[in-house]
Design an enzyme around this catalytic site. Sequence first.
Site, mmCIF file in Angstrom:
data_model
loop_
_atom_site.group_PDB
_atom_site.id
_atom_site.type_symbol
_atom_site.label_atom_id
_atom_site.label_comp_id
_atom_site.label_asym_id
_atom_site.label_seq_id
_atom_site.Cartn_x
_atom_site.Cartn_y
_atom_site.Cartn_z
ATOM 1 N N LYS A 54 22.924 44.033 27.206
ATOM 2 C CA LYS A 54 22.446 45.227 27.939
ATOM 3 C C LYS A 54 21.843 46.241 26.969
ATOM 4 O O LYS A 54 20.791 46.829 27.226
ATOM 5 C CB LYS A 54 23.605 45.840 28.749
ATOM 6 C CG LYS A 54 24.017 44.960 29.926
ATOM 7 C CD LYS A 54 25.316 45.395 30.594
ATOM 8 C CE LYS A 54 25.763 44.321 31.595
ATOM 9 N NZ LYS A 54 26.928 44.665 32.382
ATOM 10 N N GLN A 98 32.025 48.229 31.428
ATOM 11 C CA GLN A 98 32.030 46.771 31.513
ATOM 12 C C GLN A 98 33.323 46.281 32.176
ATOM 13 O O GLN A 98 34.425 46.685 31.795
ATOM 14 C CB GLN A 98 31.852 46.167 30.111
ATOM 15 C CG GLN A 98 31.702 44.666 30.095
ATOM 16 C CD GLN A 98 30.442 44.161 30.804
ATOM 17 O OE1 GLN A 98 29.442 44.872 30.909
ATOM 18 N NE2 GLN A 98 30.487 42.948 31.304
ATOM 19 N N ASP A 121 25.262 51.235 37.711
ATOM 20 C CA ASP A 121 25.816 49.885 37.869
ATOM 21 C C ASP A 121 26.364 49.695 39.290
ATOM 22 O O ASP A 121 26.840 48.620 39.638
ATOM 23 C CB ASP A 121 26.934 49.721 36.821
ATOM 24 C CG ASP A 121 27.338 48.277 36.587
ATOM 25 O OD1 ASP A 121 26.467 47.395 36.686
ATOM 26 O OD2 ASP A 121 28.516 48.048 36.288
HETATM 27 N N1 LIG Z 1 30.284 46.638 34.967
HETATM 28 C C1 LIG Z 1 29.912 45.367 35.144
HETATM 29 N N2 LIG Z 1 30.638 44.394 34.622
HETATM 30 C C2 LIG Z 1 30.249 43.108 34.826
HETATM 31 C C3 LIG Z 1 29.077 42.798 35.533
HETATM 32 C C4 LIG Z 1 28.327 43.859 36.067
HETATM 33 O O1 LIG Z 1 27.282 43.661 36.738
HETATM 34 N N3 LIG Z 1 28.773 45.134 35.839
HETATM 35 N N4 LIG Z 1 28.660 41.488 35.655
HETATM 36 C C5 LIG Z 1 29.352 40.421 34.986
HETATM 37 C C6 LIG Z 1 28.661 39.758 33.839
HETATM 38 N N5 LIG Z 1 27.373 40.247 33.415
HETATM 39 C C7 LIG Z 1 27.201 41.552 33.110
HETATM 40 O O2 LIG Z 1 28.033 42.282 32.713
HETATM 41 C C8 LIG Z 1 26.321 39.335 33.133
HETATM 42 C C9 LIG Z 1 26.543 37.987 33.020
HETATM 43 C C10 LIG Z 1 25.505 37.121 32.678
HETATM 44 C C11 LIG Z 1 24.239 37.610 32.442
HETATM 45 C C12 LIG Z 1 23.107 36.745 32.033
HETATM 46 O O3 LIG Z 1 21.986 37.200 31.959
HETATM 47 N N6 LIG Z 1 23.366 35.499 31.736
HETATM 48 C C13 LIG Z 1 22.309 34.627 31.271
HETATM 49 C C14 LIG Z 1 22.876 33.643 30.322
HETATM 50 C C15 LIG Z 1 23.478 34.261 29.128
HETATM 51 C C16 LIG Z 1 22.576 34.246 27.941
HETATM 52 O O4 LIG Z 1 21.361 34.381 28.064
HETATM 53 O O5 LIG Z 1 23.123 34.135 26.853
HETATM 54 C C17 LIG Z 1 21.686 33.923 32.478
HETATM 55 O O6 LIG Z 1 22.361 33.777 33.515
HETATM 56 O O7 LIG Z 1 20.532 33.531 32.361
HETATM 57 C C18 LIG Z 1 24.010 38.967 32.583
HETATM 58 C C19 LIG Z 1 25.037 39.816 32.914
HETATM 59 C C20 LIG Z 1 30.710 40.775 34.464
HETATM 60 N N7 LIG Z 1 30.989 42.120 34.288
#
Ligand SMILES: Nc1nc2c(c(=O)[nH]1)N[C@@H](CN(C=O)c1ccc(C(=O)N[C@@H](CCC(=O)O)C(=O)O)cc1)CN2
Length: 290
Positions: A54, A98, A121
Amino acid sequence: MTAELMIGTDLAAEMVTNAAARAAKLRESTGIQPCLATVLVGDDPASATYVRMKQNRSKKAGIGSRSVVLPASTTTDELVAELTNLSNDPEVHGILLQHPVPSHIDERAAFEAINPAKDVDGVTMHAFAAMAFGEPGFRSCTPGGIMRLLEAYDVPIRGAHAVVIGRSPILGKPAGMLLLASDATVTYTHSRTTNLPEIVRTADIVVAAVGKANFVRGDWLKPGAVVVDAGYNEGNVGDVHFEEASEVARLITPVPGGVGPMTIALLLEQTVDAAEAQSETAVHPVAGLA
Ligand SMILES: Nc1nc2c(c(=O)[nH]1)N[C@@H](CN(C=O)c1ccc(C(=O)N[C@@H](CCC(=O)O)C(=O)O)cc1)CN2
């Protein structure tokens, strides 16, 4: 049937480019630098990775970031105090706590310490109410990102039966509310639901947000269903068994490259939204323009 992929990467890149242009315009016209504060509590490596992603993407979009890292021993009161400080800091426009926080912390109390004007968020009750009523406001980033993907791929939502698997406050619950506000007929399911495969088999749209790798199997799906995999399990594995599901579904999000990038793109977009909105109410920081 081999499903078409609903790719999030390109749409997310476009959203980030737009957010970056708006951030630059705001900076030039007002001197205000949009800023996202990230708050990470404890030492969960996956959470640290997501926060870093992020921050890196914020930087690339010309959005400032403030990083707060607190030890796992942080109390609810200490976390609330930190979030209250950030809420009152005029240089911070968006706040991200987070999830998950260590289990001894009251996460709801912490989320509610975020000023709703900075809740980019979409985790406060204020944001949830706006999503439930279909009113404008910040969206929970993954559910909001899912809606944008469904729109981009022209998925009919009105009148469709959407089955949401999972009821977490930042994912399953708001995803169902946003679908309902777009006139889907929504069924929430979760770990205690009996006959889950039978219910999922009646869905036109499946949103898998259960947090269990490869949980949803191909034979749970109605042929031609639209499958959104919001799972982010270890090793970049989704909640849907992709190979099986893509033989039955019409459209499916891959993991990685589907919902994940949309989550971060919406966070950045909403940070710029917040900075723009706050710039309209703030005393103008550029000399002579106050
Ligand atoms: N406060 C928050 N906490 C969490 C959230 C949220 O939206 N707000 N979501 C999840 C996890 N998460 C963000 O925090 C998240 C998970 C995965 C990805 C992502 O882009 N993954 C990639 C692969 C990873 C990479 O490129 O290495 C993909 O799917 O292409 C983004 C955000 C938990 N907590």
